[in-house]
Design a protein around this motif. Structure first.
Motif, PDB file in Angstrom:
ATOM      1  N   ASP A  52       0.829  -1.211   0.000  1.00 42.71           N
ATOM      2  CA  ASP A  52       0.000   0.000   0.000  1.00 42.71           C
ATOM      3  C   ASP A  52       0.865   1.263   0.000  1.00 42.71           C
ATOM      4  O   ASP A  52       0.563   2.226  -0.708  1.00 42.71           O
ATOM      5  CB  ASP A  52      -0.947   0.007   1.206  1.00 42.71           C
ATOM      6  CG  ASP A  52      -2.062  -1.013   1.089  1.00 42.71           C
ATOM      7  OD1 ASP A  52      -2.287  -1.539  -0.025  1.00 42.71           O
ATOM      8  OD2 ASP A  52      -2.703  -1.296   2.121  1.00 42.71           O
ATOM      9  N   ALA A  53       1.962   1.258   0.783  1.00 45.52           N
ATOM     10  CA  ALA A  53       2.861   2.417   0.828  1.00 45.52           C
ATOM     11  C   ALA A  53       3.527   2.627  -0.532  1.00 45.52           C
ATOM     12  O   ALA A  53       3.651   3.764  -1.007  1.00 45.52           O
ATOM     13  CB  ALA A  53       3.908   2.234   1.923  1.00 45.52           C
ATOM     14  N   LEU A  55       2.347   1.677  -3.449  1.00 40.22           N
ATOM     15  CA  LEU A  55       1.332   2.156  -4.389  1.00 40.22           C
ATOM     16  C   LEU A  55       1.038   3.637  -4.171  1.00 40.22           C
ATOM     17  O   LEU A  55       0.836   4.384  -5.137  1.00 40.22           O
ATOM     18  CB  LEU A  55       0.049   1.330  -4.256  1.00 40.22           C
ATOM     19  CG  LEU A  55       0.126  -0.094  -4.790  1.00 40.22           C
ATOM     20  CD1 LEU A  55      -1.143  -0.865  -4.425  1.00 40.22           C
ATOM     21  CD2 LEU A  55       0.361  -0.116  -6.284  1.00 40.22           C
ATOM     22  N   GLU A  56       1.028   4.069  -2.919  1.00 42.13           N
ATOM     23  CA  GLU A  56       0.813   5.487  -2.608  1.00 42.13           C
ATOM     24  C   GLU A  56       1.930   6.336  -3.213  1.00 42.13           C
ATOM     25  O   GLU A  56       1.672   7.377  -3.816  1.00 42.13           O
ATOM     26  CB  GLU A  56       0.739   5.695  -1.095  1.00 42.13           C
ATOM     27  CG  GLU A  56       0.566   7.129  -0.677  1.00 42.13           C
ATOM     28  CD  GLU A  56      -0.749   7.760  -1.101  1.00 42.13           C
ATOM     29  OE1 GLU A  56      -0.784   8.988  -1.290  1.00 42.13           O
ATOM     30  OE2 GLU A  56      -1.745   7.021  -1.248  1.00 42.13           O
ATOM     31  N   GLU A  57       3.177   5.868  -3.054  1.00 42.78           N
ATOM     32  CA  GLU A  57       4.303   6.602  -3.661  1.00 42.78           C
ATOM     33  C   GLU A  57       4.170   6.634  -5.177  1.00 42.78           C
ATOM     34  O   GLU A  57       4.412   7.664  -5.808  1.00 42.78           O
ATOM     35  CB  GLU A  57       5.639   5.977  -3.261  1.00 42.78           C
ATOM     36  CG  GLU A  57       6.090   6.329  -1.877  1.00 42.78           C
ATOM     37  CD  GLU A  57       7.533   5.937  -1.613  1.00 42.78           C
ATOM     38  OE1 GLU A  57       8.204   5.383  -2.507  1.00 42.78           O
ATOM     39  OE2 GLU A  57       7.996   6.203  -0.500  1.00 42.78           O
ATOM     40  N   ASP A  59       1.418   6.442  -6.895  1.00 35.95           N
ATOM     41  CA  ASP A  59       0.325   7.366  -7.230  1.00 35.95           C
ATOM     42  C   ASP A  59       0.781   8.824  -7.163  1.00 35.95           C
ATOM     43  O   ASP A  59       0.256   9.682  -7.866  1.00 35.95           O
ATOM     44  CB  ASP A  59      -0.866   7.156  -6.295  1.00 35.95           C
ATOM     45  CG  ASP A  59      -1.629   5.870  -6.582  1.00 35.95           C
ATOM     46  OD1 ASP A  59      -1.422   5.284  -7.668  1.00 35.95           O
ATOM     47  OD2 ASP A  59      -2.420   5.449  -5.712  1.00 35.95           O
ATOM     48  N   GLN A  60       1.777   9.098  -6.309  1.00 36.87           N
ATOM     49  CA  GLN A  60       2.322  10.451  -6.190  1.00 36.87           C
ATOM     50  C   GLN A  60       3.421  10.704  -7.225  1.00 36.87           C
ATOM     51  O   GLN A  60       4.006  11.777  -7.260  1.00 36.87           O
ATOM     52  CB  GLN A  60       2.898  10.665  -4.789  1.00 36.87           C
ATOM     53  CG  GLN A  60       1.858  10.646  -3.694  1.00 36.87           C
ATOM     54  CD  GLN A  60       2.483  10.689  -2.311  1.00 36.87           C
ATOM     55  OE1 GLN A  60       3.678  10.927  -2.152  1.00 36.87           O
ATOM     56  NE2 GLN A  60       1.680  10.443  -1.303  1.00 36.87           N
ATOM     57  N   LYS A  62       6.298   8.944  -7.451  1.00 36.21           N
ATOM     58  CA  LYS A  62       7.623   8.698  -6.874  1.00 36.21           C
ATOM     59  C   LYS A  62       8.010   7.240  -7.115  1.00 36.21           C
ATOM     60  O   LYS A  62       7.251   6.326  -6.797  1.00 36.21           O
ATOM     61  CB  LYS A  62       7.616   8.975  -5.372  1.00 36.21           C
ATOM     62  CG  LYS A  62       7.274  10.402  -5.007  1.00 36.21           C
ATOM     63  CD  LYS A  62       7.208  10.550  -3.496  1.00 36.21           C
ATOM     64  CE  LYS A  62       6.723  11.923  -3.089  1.00 36.21           C
ATOM     65  NZ  LYS A  62       6.560  12.005  -1.620  1.00 36.21           N
TER      66      LYS A  62
END
Length: 94
Positions: A52-53, A55-57, A59-60, A62
């Motif tokens: 999840d972390a 994927l969040e990066e 999505d940003q 990164k």
């Protein structure tokens, strides 16, 4: 926290292995099974959190370059082991 009986089926080899390990540790087999289940669920939750972390990066925008990952992996088990790489590519710089 209460407990609830829960029935599972084990193949004969797994049951024998569990009983042997329980005997070595002088613990009931059910206690070892509960410990194993907790450990597996904790590992799966940690893996899910890491995904999840990541994927969040992503999505940003990164990302970590292959070069950074490869350098990190190449340093494993050496005297100069590198820390885990951080994002070094952004969507804007790609």
């Amino acid at each position: 926290m209460g407990t609830t009986p829960y029935s599972i089926r084990l193949d004969d080899d797994l049951r024998r292995s569990l009983e042997k390990e329980a005997e070595i540790e002088d613990r009931p087999p059910a206690q070892l099974a509960v410990r194993a289940i907790r450990s597996m669920l904790k590992a799966k939750a940690a893996k899910r959190a890491a995904i999840d972390a990541a994927l969040e990066e992503a999505d940003q925008g990164k990302f970590i370059s292959a070069e950074a990952v490869n350098a990190w992996i190449a340093s494993w088990d050496s005297e100069n082991e590198l820390p885990a790489p951080k994002a070094d590519i952004t969507r804007d710089s790609a």
